[in-house]
Each structure stands twice: as structure tokens, then as C-alpha cells.
Design a protein around this motif. Structure first.
Motif, PDB file in Angstrom:
ATOM      1  N   ALA A  25       2.500 -38.152  30.184  1.00 43.31           N
ATOM      2  CA  ALA A  25       2.255 -38.249  29.084  1.00 43.31           C
ATOM      3  C   ALA A  25       2.784 -36.879  28.471  1.00 43.31           C
ATOM      4  O   ALA A  25       2.622 -35.985  29.000  1.00 43.31           O
ATOM      5  CB  ALA A  25       0.824 -38.452  28.617  1.00 43.31           C
ATOM      6  N   LYS A  26       2.866 -37.067  26.893  1.00 46.60           N
ATOM      7  CA  LYS A  26       3.470 -35.703  26.413  1.00 46.60           C
ATOM      8  C   LYS A  26       2.603 -35.766  24.898  1.00 46.60           C
ATOM      9  O   LYS A  26       2.391 -36.901  24.045  1.00 46.60           O
ATOM     10  CB  LYS A  26       4.833 -35.597  26.053  1.00 46.60           C
ATOM     11  N   ASN A  27       2.524 -34.622  24.322  1.00 50.25           N
ATOM     12  CA  ASN A  27       1.776 -34.316  23.193  1.00 50.25           C
ATOM     13  C   ASN A  27       0.748 -34.918  22.980  1.00 50.25           C
ATOM     14  O   ASN A  27       0.768 -35.829  21.771  1.00 50.25           O
ATOM     15  CB  ASN A  27       3.020 -34.527  22.127  1.00 50.25           C
ATOM     16  N   LEU A  28      -0.411 -35.183  23.411  1.00 47.87           N
ATOM     17  CA  LEU A  28      -1.648 -35.766  23.275  1.00 47.87           C
ATOM     18  C   LEU A  28      -2.571 -34.898  22.859  1.00 47.87           C
ATOM     19  O   LEU A  28      -2.743 -33.617  22.813  1.00 47.87           O
ATOM     20  CB  LEU A  28      -2.323 -36.241  24.507  1.00 47.87           C
ATOM     21  N   ARG A  29      -3.027 -35.538  21.499  1.00 51.29           N
ATOM     22  CA  ARG A  29      -3.935 -34.601  20.548  1.00 51.29           C
ATOM     23  C   ARG A  29      -5.397 -35.279  20.435  1.00 51.29           C
ATOM     24  O   ARG A  29      -5.396 -36.372  20.347  1.00 51.29           O
ATOM     25  CB  ARG A  29      -3.267 -34.385  19.177  1.00 51.29           C
ATOM     26  N   GLY A  30      -6.307 -34.527  20.341  1.00 55.77           N
ATOM     27  CA  GLY A  30      -7.784 -35.092  20.071  1.00 55.77           C
ATOM     28  C   GLY A  30      -8.172 -36.297  20.627  1.00 55.77           C
ATOM     29  O   GLY A  30      -8.091 -36.240  21.991  1.00 55.77           O
ATOM     30  N   ALA A  31      -8.493 -37.511  20.193  1.00 52.73           N
ATOM     31  CA  ALA A  31      -8.822 -38.581  20.508  1.00 52.73           C
ATOM     32  C   ALA A  31      -7.904 -39.243  21.373  1.00 52.73           C
ATOM     33  O   ALA A  31      -8.188 -39.964  22.298  1.00 52.73           O
ATOM     34  CB  ALA A  31      -9.214 -39.679  19.361  1.00 52.73           C
ATOM     35  N   ASP A  32      -6.490 -39.108  21.170  1.00 49.21           N
ATOM     36  CA  ASP A  32      -5.486 -39.598  21.929  1.00 49.21           C
ATOM     37  C   ASP A  32      -5.546 -38.832  23.339  1.00 49.21           C
ATOM     38  O   ASP A  32      -5.388 -39.692  24.373  1.00 49.21           O
ATOM     39  CB  ASP A  32      -4.298 -39.458  21.478  1.00 49.21           C
ATOM     40  N   LEU A  33      -5.879 -37.877  23.512  1.00 55.84           N
ATOM     41  CA  LEU A  33      -5.933 -37.186  24.764  1.00 55.84           C
ATOM     42  C   LEU A  33      -7.231 -37.739  25.430  1.00 55.84           C
ATOM     43  O   LEU A  33      -7.365 -38.036  26.736  1.00 55.84           O
ATOM     44  CB  LEU A  33      -5.944 -35.503  24.596  1.00 55.84           C
ATOM     45  N   ASP A  34      -8.322 -37.606  24.801  1.00 50.73           N
ATOM     46  CA  ASP A  34      -9.540 -38.297  25.376  1.00 50.73           C
ATOM     47  C   ASP A  34      -9.139 -39.632  25.786  1.00 50.73           C
ATOM     48  O   ASP A  34      -9.831 -40.188  27.062  1.00 50.73           O
ATOM     49  CB  ASP A  34     -10.667 -38.321  24.465  1.00 50.73           C
ATOM     50  N   ALA A  35      -8.642 -40.560  25.260  1.00 48.51           N
ATOM     51  CA  ALA A  35      -8.568 -41.919  25.445  1.00 48.51           C
ATOM     52  C   ALA A  35      -7.438 -41.911  26.695  1.00 48.51           C
ATOM     53  O   ALA A  35      -7.981 -42.879  27.717  1.00 48.51           O
ATOM     54  CB  ALA A  35      -7.885 -42.460  24.405  1.00 48.51           C
ATOM     55  N   LYS A  36      -6.637 -41.143  27.063  1.00 50.62           N
ATOM     56  CA  LYS A  36      -5.843 -41.260  27.929  1.00 50.62           C
ATOM     57  C   LYS A  36      -6.508 -40.718  29.206  1.00 50.62           C
ATOM     58  O   LYS A  36      -6.456 -41.237  30.266  1.00 50.62           O
ATOM     59  CB  LYS A  36      -4.349 -40.382  27.866  1.00 50.62           C
ATOM     60  N   LEU A  37      -7.298 -39.524  28.920  1.00 51.30           N
ATOM     61  CA  LEU A  37      -8.178 -39.088  30.249  1.00 51.30           C
ATOM     62  C   LEU A  37      -9.281 -39.968  30.747  1.00 51.30           C
ATOM     63  O   LEU A  37      -9.434 -40.147  31.917  1.00 51.30           O
ATOM     64  CB  LEU A  37      -8.631 -37.906  29.860  1.00 51.30           C
ATOM     65  N   LYS A  38      -9.746 -40.968  29.759  1.00 55.02           N
ATOM     66  CA  LYS A  38     -10.841 -41.799  30.213  1.00 55.02           C
ATOM     67  C   LYS A  38      -9.945 -43.099  30.853  1.00 55.02           C
ATOM     68  O   LYS A  38     -10.480 -43.486  31.839  1.00 55.02           O
ATOM     69  CB  LYS A  38     -11.378 -42.477  28.891  1.00 55.02           C
ATOM     70  N   GLU A  39      -8.895 -43.226  30.691  1.00 57.07           N
ATOM     71  CA  GLU A  39      -7.975 -44.042  31.281  1.00 57.07           C
ATOM     72  C   GLU A  39      -7.704 -43.887  32.591  1.00 57.07           C
ATOM     73  O   GLU A  39      -7.881 -44.608  33.628  1.00 57.07           O
ATOM     74  CB  GLU A  39      -6.670 -44.475  30.477  1.00 57.07           C
ATOM     75  N   ILE A  40      -6.968 -42.739  33.004  1.00 60.37           N
ATOM     76  CA  ILE A  40      -6.814 -42.247  34.241  1.00 60.37           C
ATOM     77  C   ILE A  40      -7.959 -41.649  35.164  1.00 60.37           C
ATOM     78  O   ILE A  40      -7.656 -41.717  36.607  1.00 60.37           O
ATOM     79  CB  ILE A  40      -5.655 -41.335  33.984  1.00 60.37           C
ATOM     80  N   LEU A  41      -9.048 -41.165  34.524  1.00 59.03           N
ATOM     81  CA  LEU A  41     -10.017 -40.591  35.074  1.00 59.03           C
ATOM     82  C   LEU A  41     -11.464 -41.385  35.615  1.00 59.03           C
ATOM     83  O   LEU A  41     -12.503 -41.328  35.027  1.00 59.03           O
ATOM     84  CB  LEU A  41     -10.414 -39.326  34.852  1.00 59.03           C
TER      85      LEU A  41
END
Length: 388
Positions: A371-387
Motif C-alpha cells: 500500500a502507499k500513502n495511507l493517512r490517519g484512519a486509512d492507515l489504521d483500517a489497513k493495519l487492522k485488516e492485515i494484523l
């Protein structure tokens, strides 16, 4: 103040690509001529129009004054490099010096007559008569349709910065990014629909980051006609595309290494086995500093779930180390930080095609960018998805 989030610098590959911008499709007939006629309702008869283009020996500049028919006329053999710039002065100037009033446009020198008609400005004039310039005019109209919206956002951003309203400034940055993405998609539609035009290839080189968006660059280039691909510009771009490693989703993240504030060297590769957010930032970057609290929150929430952050600073200059370390301490950035303190001239800028900060890349344990250029809530959502 316009919404400019970074100072841009070009990688060596990008410089090579820019050098290729001006190559166009050559006419098939021997010694074809370009013919340009500019008709303006309101002009200063003592103010010239100027045509400039590159040659093998340097820059060629032609000067024309309005004639008896109230026209500026340029004519000559089409050069190998067929991109040119027209400027219109609005007052009497030294004809050996280019006008500095900003009333200029980019055009193509091609066989036939290019007719430019307007009231008093090249930038608001209508163009007709030659294929590439008509394509260029249509593509430009797409961008102009967004001008008013962009100006509104820029004005709100400037006022927010003057008032110290960080929340509104951040909101304007998000709206600006979304609007520019929308504009880019509209222009892409034109490019796909006009895959036989060198204008579309020029847009690709100027608007798609060949390193960070290599997948898109490859997709767009592959859909061009053979005539465009085999043009001088097409051959140069094909070579650049083939030689570029890429730092795009699905690609292995290029390894980088530099010194930490302690003086010890740390590499990205040494963090293999974890999910890593590679974050390019700088102490002088307002949007970076406003994003840092979000990164602190995300780091604290996911640091025990095989996740970490590696910051790379683009600070440079005499006080780079002090500015860098002071920002780390003030913003509470407890994760690994590295930099060669070379600013925009550092190797990682070239490897990752960095043209603005903040820019980040989320890298999986195997070293692949996911992924690229994840900010704020978008980063948290992606991390929750993969972790999980």
C-alpha cells in the motif's frame, strides 16, 4: 499561497523523461512547414509575440509584431523537437528578451496552419487547425474545468494557515488531494480515448510517476498505437520504463540505509519479517508534522502486532541534524529514524521517486510494497485488516 506541500526535485530518470517531453512525431514529407497565426482583439502594437523551441545547438527564439491585418504570424521548417512555447507581451519590451508577464502557452509545431484567436490573452484563446494542437487544447480544457475549484481550496488553505487553524488546513489538504485525483482520472479517460496521439504520451510522462506508479505507466504506455510507441519520444520512454525498477504496489521495496541520530547505520532490509511503514518526511514539512500525531497513535496501537515504522527525513542544510532531532523529540517519534541529511539530493528520493512529502509505503514481512500513502484512519483500517 497555493497549496504546495513540498519542494519538488527530480530523479535522474525523471530528468531523462523530461528531456524527452519535447520530441514529437515527425512529418513524413520533406521540409514540412509550420504556420501560426495569432489574432487578438486587444493588443499593444508595440508589444511582440515570441516563439521559442529547442534545437541541436540551443534555444531558438522568433519574434513577431502585429501586422496590418492585426495578426502575429510565425512560419518555418518543423524542427526535430516539435514542442514549442508561445509568449505574448502586453507592453513594449526588449525584443531580444522573452516577456515575463506569464501569458504563455505550450504548443506543437506541425504541418498546417495553427489559428489562435482570443481577446487579449493566449491562455484564454481558442485553438484550431492542426491535430496535435487541437488534442492539446481538448486535454487542457479538462484541467481548466478544475481551476475554479482548485482556487477555492487554495484560498481556504491560505486563510487556515494564516489563522493557525491546523484542522481546517488538514481538511483542505485532503480535499485538494481528492480533487487532483479526480482531475487525473478525467485526463486518463482522454488519454485512453486518444491512444494515437503524441499529446497523450506527453501527458503520461508529465503526470504519472514512472517509479511509484510503474504499473499504471506500463498499462497506459502499452495501449498506445505502434506509431506513438515507435516515435522518438515513445522509444525513449519505453527505454526508461524498462530500466526503472519501480516502487509500486506489488514490487519489492528498494533497500535503503542511512545513519540514525545515534550515528549507527540502519537498513530497511534489516527490518524484514515485520510490516514496515516507510515514511518520508521532514521537519520543515507542515503536513508531515500535522500527520505525526496520527502516526504516533497508530504505532502505539499496532507496535506489538509485528508492525513498526521507519522514518526517513529529507532535512538538509547546515542545521539539518538539529532540526531533525528536535522534531523527532517534539513530536514523540519513538520509532527508528534514519537520514543522510542530504535533502532532495539523497539516493532514496531517486529510488522511490519522491516528489513530495509526506509520502509513505507499507511493506509486508517479505519486503513487498502492499500500500502507499495511507493517512490517519486509512492507515489504521489497513493495519487492522492485515494484523489480525
Amino acid at each position: 499561497m497555493r497549496l504546495e506541500r513540498t519542494k519538488k526535485k527530480l530523479s535522474l530518470l525523471t530528468i531523462a523523461a523530461l528531456a524527452a517531453f519535447s520530441f514529437g512525431l515527425k512529418a513524413q514529407e520533406s521540409d514540412p512547414l509550420y504556420h501560426i497565426v495569432i489574432k487578438m482583439d486587444n493588443v499593444n502594437k508595440e508589444a511582440p509575440a515570441m516563439l521559442g523551441f529547442k534545437t541541436n545547438t540551443g534555444m531558438h527564439i522568433d519574434t513577431a509584431f502585429v501586422n496590418a491585418n492585426n495578426e502575429f504570424v510565425f512560419e518555418g521548417p518543423i524542427p526535430k523537437i516539435n514542442r514549442a512555447f508561445l509568449n505574448l507581451a502586453h507592453e513594449k519590451i526588449d525584443p531580444t528578451m522573452p516577456p515575463n508577464n506569464g501569458d504563455g502557452i505550450s504548443i506543437y509545431l506541425e504541418e498546417g496552419t495553427l489559428l489562435i484567436e482570443g481577446k487579449d490573452s493566449l491562455q484564454t484563446a481558442n485553438y484550431s487547425g492542426t491535430p496535435l494542437n487541437e488534442d492539446n487544447n481538448k486535454l487542457g480544457a479538462i484541467g481548466k474545468a478544475y481551476t475554479a475549484k482548485i482556487n477555492v481550496i487554495n484560498n481556504k488553505y491560505s486563510k487556515a494557515m494564516e489563522a493557525g487553524d491546523k484542522e481546517l488546513a488538514a481538511k483542505m489538504e485532503e480535499e485538494y488531494a481528492a480533487l487532483m485525483d479526480e482531475k487525473k482520472q478525467k485526463e486518463l479517460e482522454f488519454v485512453y480515448a486518444n491512444n494515437n496521439s503524441i499529446v497523450s504520451l506527453d501527458w503520461l510522462r508529465q503526470n504519472v510517476n514512472v517509479i511509484q506508479e510503474k504499473s499504471l505507466a506500463t498499462k497506459v504506455f502499452n495501449q498506445f498505437t505502434e506509431e506513438v510507441k515507435k516515435s522518438p519520444a515513445g522509444l525513449i520512454y519505453s527505454n526508461i520504463l524498462g530500466q526503472t525498477k519501480g516502487a509500486d504496489i506489488g514490487f519489492e521495496a528498494p533497500d535503503i540505509s542511512a545513519k540514525q541520530p545515534s550515528g549507527e547505520t540502519l537498513s530497511l532490509r534489516s527490518l524484514r519479517g515485520k510490516y514496515v511503514l516507510l515514511d518520508f518526511w521532514a521537519s520543515w514539512c507542515g503536513p508531515c508534522r500535522r500527520e505525526n500525531p496520527n502516526l504516533v497513535k497508530s504505532y502505539n496501537e499496532f507496535k506489538d502486532k509485528n508492525f513498526t515504522i521507519l522514518g526517513y527525513s529529507l532535512d538538509g542544510g547546515n542545521k539539518a541534524f538539529d532540526n531533525w532531532t528536535a522534531a523527532i523529540e517534539k513530536d514523540g517519534l519513538v520509532w527508528n529514524q534514519i537520514s543522510d541529511l542530504g535533502g532532495w539530493r539523497c539516493l532514496p528520493v531517486q529510488l522511490y521517486g519522491i516528489s513530495s512529502v509526506p509520502t509513505n509505503f507499507l511493506i509486508d514481512p517479505s519486503g513487498k510494497i502492499i500500500a502507499k500513502n495511507l493517512r490517519g484512519a486509512d492507515l489504521d483500517a489497513k493495519l487492522k485488516e492485515i494484523l489480525k
